[in-house]
Motif scaffolding. Structure first.
Motif, PDB file in Angstrom:
ATOM      1  N   PHE A 191       0.841  -1.201   0.000  1.00 54.30           N
ATOM      2  CA  PHE A 191       0.000   0.000   0.000  1.00 54.30           C
ATOM      3  C   PHE A 191       0.875   1.250   0.000  1.00 54.30           C
ATOM      4  O   PHE A 191       1.815   1.363   0.797  1.00 54.30           O
ATOM      5  CB  PHE A 191      -0.897   0.032   1.238  1.00 54.30           C
ATOM      6  N   THR A 192       0.550   2.196  -0.875  1.00 52.88           N
ATOM      7  CA  THR A 192       1.225   3.490  -0.907  1.00 52.88           C
ATOM      8  C   THR A 192       0.209   4.586  -0.628  1.00 52.88           C
ATOM      9  O   THR A 192      -1.006   4.348  -0.690  1.00 52.88           O
ATOM     10  CB  THR A 192       1.856   3.747  -2.289  1.00 52.88           C
ATOM     11  N   PRO A 193       0.665   5.808  -0.331  1.00 52.28           N
ATOM     12  CA  PRO A 193      -0.277   6.917  -0.157  1.00 52.28           C
ATOM     13  C   PRO A 193      -1.144   7.150  -1.386  1.00 52.28           C
ATOM     14  O   PRO A 193      -2.283   7.626  -1.266  1.00 52.28           O
ATOM     15  CB  PRO A 193       0.636   8.116   0.120  1.00 52.28           C
ATOM     16  N   GLU A 194      -0.648   6.829  -2.560  1.00 50.75           N
ATOM     17  CA  GLU A 194      -1.451   6.967  -3.775  1.00 50.75           C
ATOM     18  C   GLU A 194      -2.603   5.970  -3.791  1.00 50.75           C
ATOM     19  O   GLU A 194      -3.690   6.267  -4.297  1.00 50.75           O
ATOM     20  CB  GLU A 194      -0.569   6.758  -5.000  1.00 50.75           C
ATOM     21  N   ASP A 195      -2.370   4.790  -3.232  1.00 48.70           N
ATOM     22  CA  ASP A 195      -3.405   3.757  -3.222  1.00 48.70           C
ATOM     23  C   ASP A 195      -4.527   4.077  -2.244  1.00 48.70           C
ATOM     24  O   ASP A 195      -5.694   3.800  -2.510  1.00 48.70           O
ATOM     25  CB  ASP A 195      -2.793   2.395  -2.851  1.00 48.70           C
ATOM     26  N   VAL A 196      -4.165   4.632  -1.100  1.00 49.42           N
ATOM     27  CA  VAL A 196      -5.155   4.884  -0.052  1.00 49.42           C
ATOM     28  C   VAL A 196      -4.823   6.206   0.641  1.00 49.42           C
ATOM     29  O   VAL A 196      -4.355   6.235   1.778  1.00 49.42           O
ATOM     30  CB  VAL A 196      -5.226   3.678   0.928  1.00 49.42           C
ATOM     31  N   PRO A 197      -5.027   7.333  -0.033  1.00 52.11           N
ATOM     32  CA  PRO A 197      -4.615   8.638   0.509  1.00 52.11           C
ATOM     33  C   PRO A 197      -5.267   8.990   1.835  1.00 52.11           C
ATOM     34  O   PRO A 197      -4.644   9.641   2.678  1.00 52.11           O
ATOM     35  CB  PRO A 197      -5.022   9.622  -0.605  1.00 52.11           C
ATOM     36  N   ALA A 198      -6.511   8.555   2.048  1.00 54.66           N
ATOM     37  CA  ALA A 198      -7.209   8.912   3.281  1.00 54.66           C
ATOM     38  C   ALA A 198      -6.479   8.404   4.511  1.00 54.66           C
ATOM     39  O   ALA A 198      -6.529   9.026   5.581  1.00 54.66           O
ATOM     40  CB  ALA A 198      -8.640   8.367   3.251  1.00 54.66           C
ATOM     41  N   LEU A 199      -5.771   7.297   4.379  1.00 57.21           N
ATOM     42  CA  LEU A 199      -5.089   6.690   5.524  1.00 57.21           C
ATOM     43  C   LEU A 199      -3.963   7.572   6.043  1.00 57.21           C
ATOM     44  O   LEU A 199      -3.604   7.498   7.221  1.00 57.21           O
ATOM     45  CB  LEU A 199      -4.532   5.322   5.106  1.00 57.21           C
ATOM     46  N   PHE A 200      -3.415   8.415   5.181  1.00 57.81           N
ATOM     47  CA  PHE A 200      -2.249   9.211   5.553  1.00 57.81           C
ATOM     48  C   PHE A 200      -2.572  10.687   5.724  1.00 57.81           C
ATOM     49  O   PHE A 200      -1.674  11.522   5.773  1.00 57.81           O
ATOM     50  CB  PHE A 200      -1.145   9.012   4.505  1.00 57.81           C
ATOM     51  N   GLN A 201      -3.854  11.022   5.820  1.00 53.61           N
ATOM     52  CA  GLN A 201      -4.246  12.390   6.133  1.00 53.61           C
ATOM     53  C   GLN A 201      -3.877  12.723   7.574  1.00 53.61           C
ATOM     54  O   GLN A 201      -3.687  11.834   8.408  1.00 53.61           O
ATOM     55  CB  GLN A 201      -5.749  12.566   5.933  1.00 53.61           C
ATOM     56  N   ALA A 202      -3.823  14.037   7.872  1.00 41.27           N
ATOM     57  CA  ALA A 202      -3.537  14.453   9.249  1.00 41.27           C
ATOM     58  C   ALA A 202      -4.578  13.901  10.208  1.00 41.27           C
ATOM     59  O   ALA A 202      -4.263  13.506  11.341  1.00 41.27           O
ATOM     60  CB  ALA A 202      -3.478  15.970   9.324  1.00 41.27           C
ATOM     61  N   GLU A 203      -5.817  13.852   9.772  1.00 38.71           N
ATOM     62  CA  GLU A 203      -6.899  13.268  10.569  1.00 38.71           C
ATOM     63  C   GLU A 203      -7.634  12.252   9.698  1.00 38.71           C
ATOM     64  O   GLU A 203      -8.666  12.571   9.092  1.00 38.71           O
ATOM     65  CB  GLU A 203      -7.851  14.365  11.068  1.00 38.71           C
ATOM     66  N   GLY A 233       0.598   1.239  12.139  1.00 43.67           N
ATOM     67  CA  GLY A 233       0.998   1.489  10.768  1.00 43.67           C
ATOM     68  C   GLY A 233       1.915   2.695  10.706  1.00 43.67           C
ATOM     69  O   GLY A 233       1.855   3.592  11.559  1.00 43.67           O
ATOM     70  N   ILE A 234       2.777   2.726   9.686  1.00 45.55           N
ATOM     71  CA  ILE A 234       3.677   3.852   9.494  1.00 45.55           C
ATOM     72  C   ILE A 234       4.055   3.900   8.013  1.00 45.55           C
ATOM     73  O   ILE A 234       4.133   2.851   7.355  1.00 45.55           O
ATOM     74  CB  ILE A 234       4.936   3.706  10.383  1.00 45.55           C
ATOM     75  N   LEU A 235       4.266   5.098   7.493  1.00 41.19           N
ATOM     76  CA  LEU A 235       4.753   5.222   6.128  1.00 41.19           C
ATOM     77  C   LEU A 235       6.269   5.103   6.167  1.00 41.19           C
ATOM     78  O   LEU A 235       6.964   5.990   6.674  1.00 41.19           O
ATOM     79  CB  LEU A 235       4.336   6.562   5.522  1.00 41.19           C
ATOM     80  N   TYR A 240       6.078   2.702   1.271  1.00 41.05           N
ATOM     81  CA  TYR A 240       4.960   1.788   1.481  1.00 41.05           C
ATOM     82  C   TYR A 240       4.474   1.844   2.931  1.00 41.05           C
ATOM     83  O   TYR A 240       5.248   2.174   3.847  1.00 41.05           O
ATOM     84  CB  TYR A 240       5.382   0.345   1.176  1.00 41.05           C
ATOM     85  N   LEU A 241       3.226   1.496   3.131  1.00 46.31           N
ATOM     86  CA  LEU A 241       2.695   1.308   4.474  1.00 46.31           C
ATOM     87  C   LEU A 241       3.386   0.112   5.118  1.00 46.31           C
ATOM     88  O   LEU A 241       3.431  -0.979   4.543  1.00 46.31           O
ATOM     89  CB  LEU A 241       1.183   1.040   4.397  1.00 46.31           C
ATOM     90  N   GLU A 242       3.948   0.337   6.289  1.00 45.41           N
ATOM     91  CA  GLU A 242       4.538  -0.741   7.068  1.00 45.41           C
ATOM     92  C   GLU A 242       3.700  -0.986   8.312  1.00 45.41           C
ATOM     93  O   GLU A 242       3.090  -0.064   8.850  1.00 45.41           O
ATOM     94  CB  GLU A 242       5.964  -0.390   7.507  1.00 45.41           C
ATOM     95  N   ILE A 243       3.688  -2.210   8.779  1.00 41.63           N
ATOM     96  CA  ILE A 243       3.141  -2.548  10.082  1.00 41.63           C
ATOM     97  C   ILE A 243       4.342  -2.771  10.993  1.00 41.63           C
ATOM     98  O   ILE A 243       5.218  -3.596  10.701  1.00 41.63           O
ATOM     99  CB  ILE A 243       2.252  -3.800  10.025  1.00 41.63           C
ATOM    100  N   ALA A 244       4.392  -2.001  12.078  1.00 43.42           N
ATOM    101  CA  ALA A 244       5.612  -1.959  12.884  1.00 43.42           C
ATOM    102  C   ALA A 244       5.284  -1.990  14.369  1.00 43.42           C
ATOM    103  O   ALA A 244       4.126  -1.914  14.781  1.00 43.42           O
ATOM    104  CB  ALA A 244       6.407  -0.692  12.543  1.00 43.42           C
ATOM    105  N   ASN A 274      -5.479   4.362  -6.753  1.00 44.38           N
ATOM    106  CA  ASN A 274      -5.105   5.064  -7.983  1.00 44.38           C
ATOM    107  C   ASN A 274      -6.316   5.684  -8.667  1.00 44.38           C
ATOM    108  O   ASN A 274      -6.457   5.665  -9.873  1.00 44.38           O
ATOM    109  CB  ASN A 274      -4.400   4.121  -8.963  1.00 44.38           C
ATOM    110  N   GLY A 275      -7.223   6.219  -7.855  1.00 41.58           N
ATOM    111  CA  GLY A 275      -8.366   6.920  -8.399  1.00 41.58           C
ATOM    112  C   GLY A 275      -9.470   6.023  -8.892  1.00 41.58           C
ATOM    113  O   GLY A 275     -10.437   6.481  -9.495  1.00 41.58           O
TER     114      GLY A 275
END
Length: 276
Positions: A191-203, A233-235, A240-244, A274-275
């Motif tokens: 998973f990248t921020p492009e794939d799921v942008p909502a996950l990496f928003q400030a809120e 989770g962490i970018l 990529y999204l990592e589980i850490a 990707n939209g």
């Protein structure tokens, strides 16, 4: 020093055998002025995708003109071709098995040649060690300034593949996979921020990440933010999204490894990749 030719090595050979040393010996015998940099010799054995990820994460940080040897070669000794890739900035010598796929995807210019000029090979050629007898001497001659056209004809039917991408399961759910587990036990997903942008928003909206035997509901911006035994989770630096986990191996805690399924569920928000 600034003009010394530079050759990098990325392999699945490990460091317990003579393989890496033999390759370096061949290179230095031909190009004694070369500087050799080990990117990684701990690619998972026979794992072409893992090799592709390793070189894709490192090559762009090297100076223009660097020669990269990328040897993950389960088909050594078969009809698979040795190839030379030129991108305009870097050179790559590798087996034609897809290990350069992520370079093809991102390079501005791609020219691939079948290395069949056998007078550049070390003789005799072993059926089990082309890294020593074909790729190392070719890399050395490249570093000495031999023109790429002298190694073989250009080809367009080289092997390439697409790295696995997350897919929509329903309006809220995306399904992906674990690409690799790093030395620290961080679980690297696709998973990248492009794939799921909502996950990496400030809120971000309410979400859960299902992987292994855990449900992850927190995203942190650095590893030290995690509390003891917390999986989050962490970018990561690979993009990529990592589980850490903080100072712990998340892979062991959640019971997941390469190839494990990962589901991201955005509750109350439409998932998108990707939209789409």
């Amino acid at each position: 020093m600034a003009n010394r030719p530079l050759i990098t090595l990325t392999t699945d050979f490990g460091l317990n055998d003579h393989f890496v040393g033999a390759m370096k010996g061949v290179i230095l015998d031909i190009a004694p002025e070369a500087e050799i940099v080990d990117i990684c010799h701990a690619v998972q054995p026979f794992d072409v995708l893992d090799g592709a990820l390793a070189i894709a994460q490192a090559y762009s940080y090297f100076p223009n003109g660097t020669v990269h040897m990328v040897i993950v070669d389960p088909g050594v000794g078969t009809a698979r071709r040795p190839i030379l890739l030129s991108t305009g900035r870097h050179y790559f010598v590798a087996p034609d098995n897809g290990v350069l796929s992520l370079i093809y995807k991102h390079a501005e210019r791609v020219q691939v040649r079948h290395i069949d000029a056998e007078h550049y090979y070390r003789q005799p050629v072993s059926n089990t060690f082309h890294a020593r007898d074909i790729f190392a001497p070719v890399a050395a001659y490249l570093a000495k300034g031999v023109e790429t056209a002298k190694f073989g004809e250009e080809i367009t039917d080289f092997v390439r593949f697409n790295a696995p991408k997350p897919k929509a399961v329903d309006a809220q759910t995306l399904r992906g996979v674990v690409l690799r587990v790093d030395r620290f036990g961080n679980v690297v997903t696709n998973f990248t921020p492009e794939d799921v942008p909502a996950l990496f928003q400030a809120e971000p909206p309410a979400f859960k990440i299902l992987v292994g035997k855990r449900e992850v509901t927190t995203i942190h911006t650095n590893y030290a933010e995690g509390t003891p035994n917390e999986v989050f989770g962490i970018l990561g630096s690979m993009g990529y999204l990592e589980i850490a986990a903080n100072r712990a191996a998340a892979a062991q805690i959640i019971g997941a490894g390469k190839g494990s399924e990962v589901n991201v569920i955005l509750e109350g928000a439409a998932a998108a990749t990707n939209g789409q």
